[in-house]
Design a protein around this motif. Structure first.
Motif, PDB file in Angstrom:
ATOM      1  N   HIS A  46      68.958  22.642   2.776  1.00  0.00           N
ATOM      2  CA  HIS A  46      67.763  23.242   2.186  1.00  0.00           C
ATOM      3  C   HIS A  46      68.131  24.283   1.141  1.00  0.00           C
ATOM      4  O   HIS A  46      67.771  25.450   1.249  1.00  0.00           O
ATOM      5  CB  HIS A  46      66.895  23.861   3.278  1.00  0.00           C
ATOM      6  N   PRO A  55      69.655  24.286  -3.288  1.00  0.00           N
ATOM      7  CA  PRO A  55      69.851  23.362  -4.413  1.00  0.00           C
ATOM      8  C   PRO A  55      71.309  23.206  -4.840  1.00  0.00           C
ATOM      9  O   PRO A  55      71.586  23.055  -6.013  1.00  0.00           O
ATOM     10  CB  PRO A  55      69.029  24.015  -5.524  1.00  0.00           C
ATOM     11  N   ASP A  60      67.663  21.032  -7.543  1.00  0.00           N
ATOM     12  CA  ASP A  60      66.738  20.908  -6.414  1.00  0.00           C
ATOM     13  C   ASP A  60      67.554  20.570  -5.177  1.00  0.00           C
ATOM     14  O   ASP A  60      68.754  20.315  -5.269  1.00  0.00           O
ATOM     15  CB  ASP A  60      65.700  19.814  -6.680  1.00  0.00           C
ATOM     16  N   TRP A  61      66.903  20.564  -4.031  1.00  0.00           N
ATOM     17  CA  TRP A  61      67.592  20.243  -2.790  1.00  0.00           C
ATOM     18  C   TRP A  61      68.260  18.871  -2.913  1.00  0.00           C
ATOM     19  O   TRP A  61      67.713  17.968  -3.548  1.00  0.00           O
ATOM     20  CB  TRP A  61      66.630  20.165  -1.622  1.00  0.00           C
ATOM     21  N   VAL A 114      65.993  15.708  -4.014  1.00  0.00           N
ATOM     22  CA  VAL A 114      64.734  15.274  -3.400  1.00  0.00           C
ATOM     23  C   VAL A 114      63.758  14.744  -4.441  1.00  0.00           C
ATOM     24  O   VAL A 114      62.844  13.998  -4.113  1.00  0.00           O
ATOM     25  CB  VAL A 114      64.058  16.405  -2.597  1.00  0.00           C
ATOM     26  N   ILE A 138      58.079  40.742   5.646  1.00  0.00           N
ATOM     27  CA  ILE A 138      59.231  41.651   5.692  1.00  0.00           C
ATOM     28  C   ILE A 138      58.999  42.748   6.711  1.00  0.00           C
ATOM     29  O   ILE A 138      59.910  43.124   7.442  1.00  0.00           O
ATOM     30  CB  ILE A 138      59.483  42.337   4.328  1.00  0.00           C
ATOM     31  N   LYS A 186      65.068  30.153 -12.237  1.00  0.00           N
ATOM     32  CA  LYS A 186      64.335  29.440 -11.202  1.00  0.00           C
ATOM     33  C   LYS A 186      64.021  30.371 -10.041  1.00  0.00           C
ATOM     34  O   LYS A 186      64.904  31.085  -9.553  1.00  0.00           O
ATOM     35  CB  LYS A 186      65.172  28.270 -10.703  1.00  0.00           C
ATOM     36  N   GLN A 220      63.740  30.364  -6.606  1.00  0.00           N
ATOM     37  CA  GLN A 220      64.120  29.454  -5.525  1.00  0.00           C
ATOM     38  C   GLN A 220      63.106  29.474  -4.387  1.00  0.00           C
ATOM     39  O   GLN A 220      62.871  28.470  -3.735  1.00  0.00           O
ATOM     40  CB  GLN A 220      65.513  29.827  -5.020  1.00  0.00           C
ATOM     41  N   GLN A 236      60.452  26.894  -5.047  1.00  0.00           N
ATOM     42  CA  GLN A 236      60.927  25.523  -4.890  1.00  0.00           C
ATOM     43  C   GLN A 236      61.131  25.180  -3.405  1.00  0.00           C
ATOM     44  O   GLN A 236      60.748  24.108  -2.948  1.00  0.00           O
ATOM     45  CB  GLN A 236      62.256  25.337  -5.631  1.00  0.00           C
ATOM     46  N   ASP A 237      61.713  26.108  -2.668  1.00  0.00           N
ATOM     47  CA  ASP A 237      61.942  25.854  -1.254  1.00  0.00           C
ATOM     48  C   ASP A 237      60.624  25.641  -0.521  1.00  0.00           C
ATOM     49  O   ASP A 237      60.485  24.708   0.281  1.00  0.00           O
ATOM     50  CB  ASP A 237      62.702  27.020  -0.622  1.00  0.00           C
ATOM     51  N   ARG A 297      57.849  24.643  -1.680  1.00  0.00           N
ATOM     52  CA  ARG A 297      57.271  23.362  -2.071  1.00  0.00           C
ATOM     53  C   ARG A 297      57.972  22.205  -1.352  1.00  0.00           C
ATOM     54  O   ARG A 297      57.334  21.303  -0.827  1.00  0.00           O
ATOM     55  CB  ARG A 297      57.419  23.192  -3.582  1.00  0.00           C
ATOM     56  N   ASN A 298      59.289  22.283  -1.299  1.00  0.00           N
ATOM     57  CA  ASN A 298      60.012  21.209  -0.635  1.00  0.00           C
ATOM     58  C   ASN A 298      59.687  21.132   0.851  1.00  0.00           C
ATOM     59  O   ASN A 298      59.572  20.049   1.412  1.00  0.00           O
ATOM     60  CB  ASN A 298      61.519  21.399  -0.820  1.00  0.00           C
ATOM     61  N   HIS A 299      59.563  22.304   1.485  1.00  0.00           N
ATOM     62  CA  HIS A 299      59.227  22.299   2.908  1.00  0.00           C
ATOM     63  C   HIS A 299      57.846  21.674   3.123  1.00  0.00           C
ATOM     64  O   HIS A 299      57.651  20.904   4.061  1.00  0.00           O
ATOM     65  CB  HIS A 299      59.247  23.717   3.466  1.00  0.00           C
ATOM     66  N   PRO A 303      61.254  37.675   1.283  1.00  0.00           N
ATOM     67  CA  PRO A 303      62.259  37.478   0.243  1.00  0.00           C
ATOM     68  C   PRO A 303      63.644  37.806   0.777  1.00  0.00           C
ATOM     69  O   PRO A 303      63.787  38.549   1.752  1.00  0.00           O
ATOM     70  CB  PRO A 303      61.844  38.456  -0.854  1.00  0.00           C
ATOM     71  N   ASN A 361      56.940  38.107  -3.054  1.00  0.00           N
ATOM     72  CA  ASN A 361      56.647  38.685  -1.753  1.00  0.00           C
ATOM     73  C   ASN A 361      55.193  38.376  -1.433  1.00  0.00           C
ATOM     74  O   ASN A 361      54.301  38.820  -2.130  1.00  0.00           O
ATOM     75  CB  ASN A 361      56.902  40.186  -1.770  1.00  0.00           C
TER      76      ASN A 361
END
Lengths: 1490, 286
Positions: free
Chosen positions: A134, A136, A159-160, A182, A601, B108, B110, B113-114, B116-118, B162, B194
């Motif tokens: 997970h 890139p 990307d991943w 992906v 957080i 980017k 990240q 993107q993460d 979105r991928n999840h 974050p 955040n």
């Protein structure tokens, strides 16, 4: 190993196999092991035979989340390493052969795929793991240290990575990594170039990036047969690409709308693709995809969708498929093992492995019926096959009338203070049993098998459905009442029990869901909360239940998600609840008000803040593996605390024993030699119980009990009888106030015989039945009426009995087996015992039941069912053929324990102190004794040398008893005592040296040298001795060739130290600057810190800091450990087998030159001696390095160095600065007298005392091995020191120097030397006298005379002391006489003889000194200036001495050529002031007159 | 005996209820989840999904409610920052500093993107069990829900938490090298998401004198370092003197977070419904 202690687990699996919902599959390169990872985080190892039969071998624990991928991690064929990664970012490196976790790490990101790749630089090969997940990038990780080295990154639309393959092209000699992101973009990296310099950590960018429009890519694989094509499997279609330019060659859709999950090439023209529900299809590729055909690439660019390749085979599934709860995992493997194989392996959610052998598909053309499965087995099937069934901890108490399945244990807690195990069961009942006794029933055969209702137990009934959790709060904190046991059930209730009365005290019904966890609030909460326990329920509520007020004082409910963690902030009166979705709720405990609810957080920060406030109270609920890990961590912490406690105790014990004072006051050592830990692999599983035996704690307990026994027993027979009488009553066990109170309470409650008020009807019937039976059967009643107390039996001895019985290799030596059964009271196991292996950081490997059944022989197993206990097969001796690590641990344990038991009086497991019952009459001793003597088949010298012999006091006591004769019963008692010790001795001997012969080399896995080397100086003396004996035995067994192999294997790890041995002449500042530089590396310090928490004196401490010249500095724990191990191992080999400069005089161990290992040869012979030099450098470095946080003054490694320097001094001597080493050793043992004063037992020493002891031993060894070196070095130091002392400026610190403080030690060594090697001392008598003069207090000698101060030296004829004017005359080897004046400390030398002086003597009035030398056969008389004024006047000037007379004497012939006689040739005796007799050894006398 | 009969009848009802749950309710929930998550994934404009050209650009003006020492205009294109203009008023001399991204560079995010991928993984899991699939056991549903929830929690956590970075890590990150003119050596910049906000932090540094008496302790990782945090970079020891943080709400991230939360709750409710039955059939795949 968790921490440093020797802990061995034994598992009771129960009949239900653990849940194993397979998430990853791997076949090792040798084709012998299948590895599966599951969703709960465990890894299972399955043995695969050549006939493709599978047998599960071991389960590996350590991951806390679902396993995402497995990969091989080592290219060599002799060791099989695998790496596993989990959903939570953990990575572990495992040794497949024994299940050890070698290295582990945790990253923030999850890996979903790992591939092993070997880079080669010249002839050096470096293993790398390419990981994607997970994130890139593709991370390149070192395969041994698991450190991230660098990454492969994308410039264009990163990307991943969903899958990846490594392409090896023989044409271009270039290896490329092909990956698919992906979003369907193909990426290519070239990896060959990176190896040019390994330090490079810059990322590598992709060579090519090409969209190929593959959505939801599942796998990408490279055709190893043609090396020209790539197969990409997506969820709805699969495609073949040209591996050169990535152009599409063909494409196939999914069958009947199923989803593909992966595929691979079966041969150059066939691919196998499998679906989500476990179906697999083999397709024949069209000609356009085959590089061999003419039409290769003929379709490129055309619409290939129409060209659907035909299905060639369908792989058939099982007919009786279990219901699967998630898609199975399928992988294709091919390789070579005896013959070429192609296997499709599938693992599914029921823990089942299916294998299709598809190597023979070519000849089967009929595709209609499909290809049948070759093998299939599930974990549960493997369990069911076994006979007897795998035992559960209380199976004998959980039999249900109409079922052959025992009731399942759903929750359990162990109370170590009482040795009881509390088990909650699925029917809602709770059983309390003594843990060792119930384990003995499950594991061992014996008379207990016949008893009903054994072991004694108590059943608590109150819950209406299964018990989900148990808590014994007193164990966590002493503030709770020790009677209270808390249980929670699926019926929403929490119940308080009184474990002594069995009474139900209170039921809380506050939750709206089953109770999932019970916790104890931390120490510093408000007084009200301190008497609460915290309950967590599945309705997402948390309650604080007050045990004192019997009410719920707070209920925190309405959490939206399951509760994952409870933390405390006592200072603010906050209870912090962390939920599974990441939200955190802060509750006020006093008011029950919700303070706030946060996410993100802030939530993370709040949880972290709680950790800082209360570090101990971390409780994670969600996952059993997490709990296990924490439990283990806590356990080792507790063990450390106990160690600290022991040290005090050791002192107390010794004091008490010596004063023979009241033993009632002796604090009882808490029983943590046995810990029972219940684990669940899955939340829905019943408990599996793991018994952790802490060998060190067990030894300490045994010795403490021995010490608290009346120790005068050995001195006189009457006392002995008394001793045995007192041990009848349970001996030391019933001592202690608390114990007495407890005992009283238990007695009372048993009298009352309280029945629970929640008995249901059936139960009452049973109760009546039981009563009837009790009345009719007196024997039953007597066994039943035995009070339920656990104080009746000796828990320590019971633990030892269970443990030794499981460890002993039964069936190898019948005579010894007999001895073990009859005399030592050990019991044979029912079936193979499932042991385990602990590694660092709470990682653990547990053998599955039936692990030793060879995979191919499973079918034969059924035929053996009829036979009762196939004792010769498998039972017992099996564990020594499992793996080398297991053998090492087991041998260490059994030998150290046998030695301990041997050193105890009458340590047998039979007898009154073990249980009530008719005592076995002691057997007639003499025939037995002779038989026992004859029984060990080979009692070679080696055996004699290594095995601790039966303790000497016992033998002497026996002779005492024989002589006294008046007390007939004492003699047999002593005989049995002796026989018992003899038995232990034989047991130890067999395991130490005879196992390889008895078992045969094919069935015996020899112990691991490195593991033994690491325990060379274990803090526990018994373990240390066992390790040393075993290591030396093993080194001898493997002989020259094996030793060379070991040296070759370990020499590369030997750190190359810079040559800066600190001589006393060199200022210490110079040394400081050298060493501080490498110390200041930041991250490494952090690693060290965390390491220190658990491993208090691990061998690794301080090894890396000292290696500035390594080719690359690695922070890896394993790397540092290897360095330390290499030093020790090479040190041992060098010390024991290395070439000596000249053979020492005392030791008569011949070392033929052919035996000397390469690298430890003589310097002169032109042979390679570099290893000896490097090892020596390393050892001296460790000794002399000033203490630092990383290399504490009394660490194990330093102690080991000390020991090895002493042992191998003759080998190291040429390479070391002898005076620096000697001074270093003296420094360490300067205060030895103080520290070692009252320690006599084998109990562990404080690190300081221990290193003092080692240093002292090393000094003695050095001195006796090389007396001249020792004497001259020390004499030189003395001269240097006195010269310095003359310098007035440095007067102040003179008394604090090493030499000054170590005076006593030096004298001790000199005394030993005089005792053992008088010739060497005489050779250097003047130097010796210099040393003695320095070490003795001048005033004391003046007062008491030399004879009293240091009698040893006065034995020599060439030393004479005249007390009136305090002069000492010493005749030297080269014919001179040294005359010392004690008052001034000055010395003068006179030359008088041509050869060694044989005798000197002062005349009674001190006027004359007679000297005689046998070599020149002259006797000389010297006149001393002895005027009355002399004593005053001579203070500043040397006394006047002149030779007044010389007589010629016929030489005395020595009686024999022996050197000892040469020392006692003749002596001079003054008969009066003027007459002297020269008396020769043969009695001849010559009289002379001055 | 009456108790037993009652439970038998009860059991029958329960089993009927459970069957309904498996066959109807589960699919209804799955459908609902799919709809929500598809809506959520639409918010993340996927640049790679179509070839209809580059994703649209959105401008965000970052500011803080307090002082206006830092102003930034960030342009977000899908999951990447394509342009950035930062104006910094130096606190000491009121000098105005301006720096912007180099033309050819993109940064980017990240986190987006993460996330979105999840989400797309969660959607993939859900679509693999469509209306036609028959659930046979509750365990099966629980397993699916666990997998979906894992992806959703990860997606949400990527946005809500974050990464905590140490100052040397920020200094080493590529972001500092993106600007033209190059960032002055005494400035560090970090951009992160955040919750629903795009945040920009600017750290002003000053070098610690090598012989300074100040106790040097390097700061650990944090999302936002406070003034006074120290670190070592190269051979220099540096201290943070001023921290400026500006932020701006990204509306579509807010929507996505709401969708995540709602779907997580739906999943948990379904799990709870199924778990209720587990106490009735212990140790059986229910």
């Amino acid at each position: 190993m968790a921490g440093n202690s020797l802990v061995l687990p034994i598992v009771l699996w129960g009949r239900k196999a653990p849940t194993h919902c397979i998430s990853a599959v791997l076949l090792t390169d040798d084709g012998a092991t299948i590895v599966t990872g599951c969703h709960d985080g465990q890894i299972c190892l399955w043995d695969l035979s050549v006939e493709l039969q599978i047998n599960p071998r071991a389960l590996l624990f350590g991951h806390t989340a679902s396993i995402t991928c497995l990969s091989k991690a080592c290219a060599s064929s002799d060791k099989q390493y695998i790496v596993s990664a989990s959903e939570s970012g953990e990575m572990c490196l495992w040794d497949v052969s024994d299940g050890r976790c070698i290295e582990f790490t945790k990253l923030a990101c999850t890996h979903t795929g790992i591939q092993f790749y070997q880079f080669s630089v010249g002839n050096q090969r470096e293993g790398r793991l390419l990981c994607h997940g997970h994130y890139p990038e593709i991370l390149v990780v070192d395969a041994t240290s698991l450190e991230v080295l660098y990454s492969l990154v994308s410039k264009i639309s990163p990307d991943w990575i969903s899958s990846m393959s490594i392409i090896r092209s023989h044409r271009t000699q270039e290896d490329t990594v092909v990956a698919l992101s992906v979003t369907g973009i193909l990426k290519v990296w070239i990896v060959t170039s990176e190896i040019s310099d390994m330090q490079d950590t810059e990322p590598i960018f992709e060579e090519e990036s090409k969209p190929i429009y593959c959505q939801n890519c599942q796998s990408i694989s490279f055709c190893a047969f043609t090396q020209r094509s790539l197969l990409v499997v997506c969820s709805k279609y699969w495609r073949v690409f040209d591996a050169g330019d990535y152009s599409l060659l063909c494409s196939g859709p999914s069958e009947n709308g199923q989803t593909w999950t992966g595929g691979d090439f079966v041969s150059s023209d066939k691919v196998i693709i499998w679906t989500e529900n476990g179906q697999s299809y083999i397709y024949k590729l069209p000609a356009s995809c085959l590089p061999a055909s003419d039409s290769f690439r003929s379709d490129v660019g055309k619409a290939v969708e129409n060209l659907i390749p035909p299905v060639q085979h369908i792989l058939l599934d099982r007919k009786d498929k279990e219901l699967l709860i998630c898609p199975p995992v399928t992988r294709f493997f091919y390789g070579c093992r005896e013959y070429f194989h192609k296997l499709l392996i599938q693992g599914d959610s029921s823990g089942r492995l299916n294998i299709w052998n598809i190597s023979d598909t070519a000849d089967k053309q009929g595709s209609e019926e499909g290809l049948a499965m070759t093998t299939s087995i599930s974990l549960q099937e493997a369990f069911d096959k076994l006979n007897p069934c795998p035992a559960g901890i209380i199976d004998q108490l959980s039999v249900i009338p109409n079922s052959n399945e025992p009731l399942k244990v759903t929750a359990s807690v162990y109370i170590p203070a009482h040795g009881r195990l509390v088990c909650g069961r699925e029917d809602g009942s709770i059983v309390i049993v003594p843990a060792t006794q119930t384990a003995i029933v499950q594991l061992l055969q014996g008379e207990h098998m016949l008893r009903r209702g054994w072991p004694p137990h108590r059943t608590l009934r109150g819950h209406r459905n299964k018990v989900t959790c148990l808590l014994y709060p007193h164990q966590v904190s002493a503030r709770y009442d020790q009677r209270y046991l808390i249980s929670g059930g699926v019926d929403f209730s929490v119940i308080i029990w009184d474990i002594f009365s069995g009474e139900m005290k209170h039921i809380f019904c506050v939750h709206g869901g089953e109770i999932t966890q019970l916790l104890v609030p931390p120490e510093n909460c408000s007084a009200r909360v301190q008497h609460c326990i915290c309950s967590v329920a599945s309705d997402h509520s948390v309650g604080l239940l007050s045990l004192r007020e019997k009410k719920c004082i707070m209920l925190a409910s309405r959490h939206l998600f399951p509760i994952q963690v409870i933390k405390w902030r006592p200072s603010d009166d906050y209870l912090v609840v962390g939920c599974s979705d990441g939200s955190v709720y802060v509750w006020q405990m006093d008011t029950g008000a919700l303070d706030r609810c946060v996410m993100g957080i802030t939530a993370v920060e709040i949880l972290n803040a709680c950790d800082e406030a209360v570090p101990a109270a971390v409780d994670s609920l969600s996952h059993p593996a997490v709990n296990l890990k924490q439990a283990m961590t806590r356990r080792s912490l507790a063990a450390l605390k106990n160690m600290a406690h022991h040290k005090l105790q050791t002192l107390a014990t010794n004091l008490l024993a010596s004063e023979a004072s009241d033993k009632g006051n002796l604090p009882k050592y808490s029983h943590n030699s046995l810990m029972v830990q219940a684990i669940k692999t899955n939340l829905t599983d019943p408990d599996i119980h793991v018994l952790f035996f802490d060998v060190e704690a067990l030894i300490i307990q045994l010795l403490t009990e021995e010490a608290s026994r009346p120790n005068t027993a050995l001195i006189s027979p009457e006392n002995l009888q008394k001793a045995s009488g007192s041990s009848d009553k349970g001996g030391s066990f019933l001592t202690g106030k608390r114990a007495a109170v407890l005992f009283q309470q238990v007695k009372e409650t048993i009298k009352e015989n309280i029945k629970e008020h929640l008995l249901d009807d059936e139960e009452e019937d049973e109760e009546i039945m039981r009563q009837r039976r009790e009345e009719s059967d007196p024997e039953y009643r007597s066994s039943k009426s035995k009070p339920l107390t656990l104080l009746e039996y000796n828990l320590t001895m019971d633990t030892a009995k269970l443990f030794m019985s499981c460890l002993h290799a039964w069936g190898l030596n019948e005579v010894l087996d007999e001895v073990c059964l009859d005399r030592l009271g050990m019991l044979k196991p029912h079936c193979t015992v499932s042991f385990g292996l602990l590694s660092r950081g709470g990682h653990m490997s547990l053998m599955l039941p039936g692990y030793n059944q060879p995979a191919c022989k499973l079918s034969h197993g059924k035929t053996e069912v009829g036979r009762k206990l196939p004792a010769s097969e498998g039972v017992g001796k099996g564990t020594y053929g499992v793996s080398r690590a297991v053998t090492t641990q087991h041998l260490l344990s059994i030998i150290s324990l046998a030695n301990t038991l041997m050193s105890m009086t009458n340590a047998t497991f039979i007898g009154d102190h073990m249980k009530k019952g008719p005592t076995r009459p002691p057997r007639p001793s003499t025939p037995d004794l002779s038989k026992a003597r004859g029984s060990p088949p080979t009692s070679s010298n080696i055996v004699q040398g290594q095995i601790k012999q039966v303790a000497a006091p016992v033998v002497s006591a026996r002779s005492d008893a024989d002589h006294s004769g008046s007390d007939p019963p004492s003699a047999p008692a002593l005989h049995t005592c002796f026989l018992v010790n003899e038995g232990w001795s034989q047991l130890a001997a067999m395991h130490c040296v005879m196992l390889p012969d008895l078992l045969g080399l094919d069935k015996f896995r020899p112990p691991l040298l490195e593991m033994l080397a690491r325990r060379w100086q274990d803090r526990c003396l018994e373990v240390r001795e066992a390790a040393q004996a075993l290591l030396l035995a093993e080194l001898r067994r493997i002989e020259q060739a094996g030793r060379k192999e070991a040296i070759d294997a370990w020499a590369p790890y030997l750190p190359q130290y810079i040559d800066h041995v600190i001589s006393p002449g060199v200022t210490s500042e110079a040394a400081q600057t050298i060493t501080t530089a490498p110390d200041a590396s930041g991250p490494e310090a952090k690693v060290q810190e965390e390491e220190h928490d658990l491993v208090d004196d691990d061998i690794t401490t301080g090894c890396l800091s000292s290696v500035p010249q390594m080719k690359k500095i690695s922070t890896s724990y394993e790397e540092r450990r290897k360095q330390a191990t290499a030093i020790v191992l090479l040190g041992v080999i060098g010390a024991e087998f290395g070439a000596e400069i000249e053979p020492p005089k005392l030791l008569t161990r011949p070392r033929s030159s052919s035996q000397i290992p390469e690298g430890f040869g003589l310097t002169s012979g032109g042979s390679n001696y570099s290893l000896a030099r490097h090892t020596c450098k390393a050892l001296t470095f460790l000794l002399l390095q000033p203490p630092s946080p990383k290399l504490p003054p009394h660490s194990t490694i330093r102690r080991t160095a000390i020991d090895l320097i002493g042992r191998g001094f003759t080998v190291w001597e040429p390479y070391m600065d002898v005076s620096a080493v000697l001074m270093g050793l003296l420094e360490l043992c300067a205060d030895a007298e103080k520290q070692l004063a009252n320690i006599t037992m084998g109990l562990p020493l404080s690190p300081a005392a221990d290193s003092a002891r080692s240093a002292r031993h090393a000094l003695s060894l050095i001195a006796t091995a090389r007396p001249p070196a020792f004497i001259t070095t020390i004499a030189k130091e003395v001269h240097r020191h006195t010269a310095l002392a003359a310098n007035t400026q440095s007067q102040q610190n003179m008394h604090t120097t090493t030499l000054a403080r170590a005076k006593g030690e030096i004298l001790r060594v000199i005394e030993i030397l005089i005792e053992k090697m008088p010739t060497d001392v005489v050779d250097l008598l003047v130097e010796v006298m210099d040393i003695i003069m320095y070490c003795l207090e001048g005033s004391l000698v003046k007062k008491k005379g030399l004879q009293e101060c240091f009698p040893a030296i006065c034995r020599f004829y060439m030393v004479s002391y005249y007390e009136r004017n305090h002069r000492i005359a010493v005749g030297a080897r080269h014919g001179s006489v040294a005359l010392y004046d004690i008052r001034t400390g000055k010395c003068q030398t006179i030359h008088g003889h041509k050869g060694p002086i044989t005798a000197v003597a002062f005349a009674p009035d001190g006027r004359y000194l007679a000297t005689y030398s046998n070599t020149d056969s002259h006797i000389s008389f010297w006149q001393m200036n002895t005027s009355l004024l002399g004593s005053i006047g001579m203070l500043n000037s040397a006394p006047q001495l002149r030779c007044i007379k010389t007589y010629q004497v016929p030489p005395v012939q020595p009686a024999s050529p022996g050197s000892h006689n040469a020392l006692k040739l003749a002596r001079l005796i003054w008969t009066s002031n003027r007459n002297v007799i020269l008396m020769a050894h043969d009695g001849k006398e010559h009289r002379f007159m001055v | 005996a009456t108790v037993m009969a009652a439970t038998a009848a009860e059991r029958a009802v329960l089993e009927e209820e459970f069957r309904w749950l498996l066959h109807d309710e589960v699919h209804a929930v799955l459908k609902q989840l799919q709809d929500i998550l598809k809506e959520a994934s639409l918010r993340f404009t996927l640049p790679g999904s179509g070839t209809e050209g580059p994703a649209k650009q959105e401008n965000f003006i970052l500011g803080s409610c307090g002082t206006d020492q830092v102003k930034g205009v960030l342009t977000l294109q899908g999951d990447a920052l394509s342009q950035a203009d930062v104006n910094l008023k130096m606190p000491r001399n009121n000098q105005l500093l301006h720096f912007a991204f180099r033309e050819d560079k993109q940064w980017k995010l990240q986190q987006i993107q993460d996330a979105r991928n999840h989400v797309s993984q969660a959607i993939y899991l859900l679509t693999s069990r469509d209306q036609s699939y028959q659930f046979k056991t509750g365990a099966e549903v629980l397993k699916l829900m666990d997998a979906v929830m894992l992806q959703l929690t990860r997606a949400r956590n990527r946005l809500t938490t974050p990464a905590t970075l140490t100052l040397p890590e920020i200094a080493a990150s590529g972001l500092t090298r993106m600007f033209a003119p190059a960032l002055p050596s005494d400035l560090l910049v970090n951009v992160y998401i955040n919750l629903n906000k795009l945040c920009l932090t600017v750290y002003q540094l000053h070098a610690l004198q090598p012989n300074s008496t100040k106790n040097f302790r390097p700061a650990g990782g944090a999302v936002l370092h406070s003034p006074g945090a120290m670190f070592e970079w190269g051979s220099q020891r540096l201290e943070v003197s001023h921290v400026h943080k500006v932020e701006c709400v990204i509306p579509w991230l807010n929507d996505a977070l709401v969708y995540f939360t709602v779907s997580l709750q739906l999943c948990q409710q379904l799990k709870d419904k199924i778990s209720v039955f587990s106490s009735y059939w212990s140790y059986r795949p229910f």
